[in-house]
Design an enzyme around this catalytic site. Structure first.
Site, PDB file in Angstrom:
ATOM      1  N   ASP A  55       0.747  -1.315  -0.007  1.00  9.27           N
ATOM      2  CA  ASP A  55      -0.045  -0.012   0.085  1.00  9.27           C
ATOM      3  C   ASP A  55       0.724   1.369   0.110  1.00  9.27           C
ATOM      4  O   ASP A  55       2.030   1.051   0.421  1.00  9.27           O
ATOM      5  CB  ASP A  55      -0.843  -0.207   1.120  1.00  9.27           C
ATOM      6  N   ASP A  89     -10.511   2.445  -3.747  1.00 12.80           N
ATOM      7  CA  ASP A  89     -10.962   2.031  -2.244  1.00 12.80           C
ATOM      8  C   ASP A  89     -12.630   2.241  -2.460  1.00 12.80           C
ATOM      9  O   ASP A  89     -13.358   1.860  -1.578  1.00 12.80           O
ATOM     10  CB  ASP A  89     -10.529   3.311  -1.521  1.00 12.80           C
TER      11      ASP A  89
END
Ligand code: DGJ
Length: 727
Positions: free
Chosen positions: A477, A547
């Site tokens: 990430d 997301d």
């Protein structure tokens, strides 16, 4: 040979396209043509749309009848009579910024050389491609510029890059060095780009090109959610199925610039490369600079074919490693199920239910280390939190394995929290500029990957974890953009090198880890799709697309993303309802069907589903195991766009043309309904295709011209997934 040279013209040919470069008066590289394949040779004089400038234009003394102010340049340098956006701009110690590169020679070799320090496309066999290198010299300054073209023999892709070598005894500053820039006649083109923001990445925008410069860029230190390092030039009437479309896609994950300039004689300069804003590279004597690579494609059969060219190429010659071809495991990620609130027991209960459903990989997301119970601390302190996981990562991985699942783990290796032992020990290891406050984003700072010691720390940390537990997947990430960009170790005159040095550091880390752990599946992520580019896909065969896990939002995001990127690269998960980003409630079938056009998985606790939903999940997983590999390798046809209708439709035709999958999505239900017609593509007219659910058999020509009809009165957010098999 896909590259030949005759009468001062280089001919670069792929199966359906030609790219031609002339050496005007034996000196100046001019762009003669790129587009649909032209057979035979051409005359340089006839192929140039414009030669001489009128009006107040100075002219290079050695050009008799032409002016390089208007000649279509193959790679324009700054300072000598060409007033359009230069591809290269160099500054010398005497303060001059004038470059004049002249043709000095060429070489043609089989295969494709590697790009030093940078990710790039590859060949598996030398016979797949030929590489042309054209050498240009600025004799006064002893600078050598090499234009590198790799021409693939079996697909319509040409890769381009450039490198610059300093043969002088002085240093030279590179202020701009694009990867590709060439001029072509403006055939009334539209510029298509992919733009957005966090949770709505890669929406499509299309505008007519206009006189002057237009384009997109990133100054954020990552390719970004906002813009993508890609653009397409499409004819006014080009649509998915027909018309000319040029695609440009940069293999780079940092600050980029991509755009076009229409000049006074109506030529278009198409440009893409590292963003020159905030960039200045000191090239010392003897040193060489490599600019990143760009993928070029052209299709005369619309934007759809342009995408298929890029999708196929990125899947097979950018992505690499074991999981390029192997079926991706169906995963379940705990993030939206628990956020930071979990312990071993909870994870195991999620894993048990996941196993029962057929899930193959359990991914533990953020929150397993340091004292990270929210996002305010601990990035950099990659020690397991024993309160949550008393048996450590190794213990948890073993338990997950005992349940019959592979185990995967989340990291955000490039970051550091100010509230961490790492930051307290090494406050200068983060990106910063002395005297300036360090701006936080999600309470964190970025580690300075332009430093070797920091890169080694990351490599060691990740390697230790991978060696100490059975971790078969890593989610990498990256959750903030760069501000106050600078490094404690860079001399002031090199501060303009920072952003690019960061990328080189990151690529070095990823290269090292990929070669040490070839069996680990790495999935990229940057607050969703903030770094979704071919550079990252050289290391990560899949990237968490956004997301925003809402199925209906994903229709647009995945549709836009597919303009460039294969569905195999798009992480797509079924999440809980009401959806956490938009609070929408979509049926589990819809969520599954839409996630199926990606690297499939779940992002919820399956214990929370009703029995009926759980049964549907089991079937989805079964379907994914059976068909995801085929779908990932299929050709995608975008049949209906969610950007301009209440519907979306996608069709996948397998490599052997046998399996056909079609997803129809009806966004909002409509009253007093009519049946909605969707015509398929990519089928053989006379072949027969059987609908696996209804048993109905159709000819290809029926499906292409009459199509299938769908009821749009069944409520909101409905999908139909059709599987046809060629008989
Ligand atoms: C941002 C990612 O996009 C999410 O999927 C999740 O991993 C969080 N970070 C964790 O902090």
């Amino acid at each position: 040979m896909s590259v030949t040279f005759k009468n001062n013209i280089f001919y670069l040919n792929t199966p359906n396209t030609s790219y031609m470069i002339g050496i005007y008066e034996g000196k100046l590289p001019v762009h003669l043509y790129y587009g649909k394949k032209i057979s035979g040779e051409i005359s340089m004089e006839r192929a140039l749309p414009v030669k001489a400038a009128r009006g107040l234009i100075p002219n290079l003394p050695e050009l008799q009848e032409a002016s390089n102010a208007v000649l279509p340049a193959e790679y324009a340098s700054f300072g000598s009579c060409d007033f359009r956006e230069p591809a290269i701009c160099l500054c010398y110690p005497d303060g001059s910024r004038i470059s004049k590169f002249e043709y000095a020679g060429y070489s043609i070799t089989k295969g494709k050389p590697k790009l030093k320090g940078l990710p790039s496309a590859y060949v598996e066999d030398e016979e797949e491609a030929d590489t042309l290198e054209i050498t240009l010299l600025d004799k006064l300054k002893a600078m050598e510029l090499t234009l590198v073209y790799t021409v693939y023999r079996h697909c319509d892709i040409i890769t381009k890059s450039v490198r610059l070598k300093n043969h002088s005894e002085d240093k030279c500053c590179i202020e701009r060095i694009l990867s590709s820039s060439f001029d072509m006649a403006n055939d009334n083109y539209d510029l298509i780009t992919l733009n957005g923001d966090w949770c709505r990445e890669r929406h499509i925008s299309r505008t007519p090109v206009f006189h002057g410069y237009s384009g997109v860029d990133s100054k954020r230190g990552a390719s970004s959610h906002q813009h993508n390092p890609f653009f397409c030039l499409a004819g006014k009437n080009t649509d998915e199925k027909a018309g000319d479309a040029y695609g440009f896609s940069l293999v780079y994950s940092g600050n980029f610039k991509a755009g076009v300039e229409v000049c006074e004689v109506n030529t278009i300069r198409a440009m893409i490369g590292i963003n020159d804003f905030g960039f200045r590279w000191v090239l010392t004597p003897g040193e060489e600079f490599y600019a990143p690579e760009v993928l070029l494609t052209f299709s005369s059969e619309g934007i759809g074919e342009m995408s298929r060219n890029l999708n196929r190429f990125i899947r097979t010659r950018i992505c690499r490693g074991r999981y390029r071809d192997e079926r991706r495991p169906v995963l379940l990620n705990n993030w939206e199920a628990t956020y930071f609130d979990f312990d071993e027991e909870k994870i195991i209960s999620i894993a048990k239910k996941a196993k029962e459903a057929g899930v193959e990989l359990l991914v533990l997301d953020d929150g397993w280390f340091g004292k990270r119970n929210d996002d305010t601390s601990s990035l950099g302190d990659w020690e397991v939190n024993k309160e949550k996981l008393p048996n450590g990562i190794d213990g948890l991985a073993k338990k997950v394995n005992e349940e019959g699942l592979k185990f995967g783990l989340w990291f955000e290796p490039e970051m550091v929290s100010p509230d961490s032992d790492l930051y307290r020990k090494h406050p200068d290891w983060c990106i910063h500029t002395n005297g300036r406050e360090r701006s936080l984003s999600r309470n964190q700072l970025i580690l300075d990957l332009s430093r070797e010691d920091v890169c080694s720390f990351i490599i060691d940390t990740l390697s230790n974890h991978l060696n100490s537990a059975n971790i078969e997947y890593i989610k990498w990430d990256m959750n903030r953009y760069m501000s106050e960009a600078g490094s404690a170790l860079l001399e002031p005159e090199r501060s303009g090198e920072f952003y690019h040095r960061y990328m080189l550091g990151l690529y070095h880390i990823l290269d090292t880890l990929m070669s040490s752990f070839p069996n680990v599946l790495f999935e990229g992520c940057a607050s969703g799709g903030g770094r979704f580019d071919p550079g990252m896909l050289c290391y990560f065969p899949q990237i968490w697309t956004s997301d925003d896990s809402d199925a209906i939002e994903r229709l647009s995001i995945q549709y836009g993303t597919s303009l460039v990127y294969p569905v195999s690269s798009m992480g797509a998960h079924v999440s809980i309802v009401p959806n956490h980003q938009v609070h929408r409630v979509c049926p589990i079938k819809t969520r599954g069907d839409i996630a199926m056009m990606g690297a499939f998985g779940y992002e919820l606790d399956l214990n929370a589903l009703s029995e009926e939903e759980f049964e549907i999940v089991k079937k989805q997983i079964e379907f994914s195991k059976k068909y995801s590999s085929i779908i990932h390798k299929s050709d995608l046809y975008r049949l209906k766009s969610p950007f301009d209708s209440n519907f979306a439709a996608f069709e996948f035709v397998s490599e052997d043309r046998r399996d056909v999958f079609m997803l129809f999505a009806n966004i909002l239900g409509e009253p007093n309904t009519i049946l909605h017609q969707v015509k398929l593509q990519g089928l053989e007219d006379d072949a027969f295709y059987k609908d696996e659910e209804t048993g109905e058999v159709y000819t290809g020509s029926f499906l292409k011209n009459i199509g299938l009809f769908f009821d749009n009165g069944n409520g909101d957010f409905r999908t139909v997934f059709v599987k046809l098999t060629r008989q």
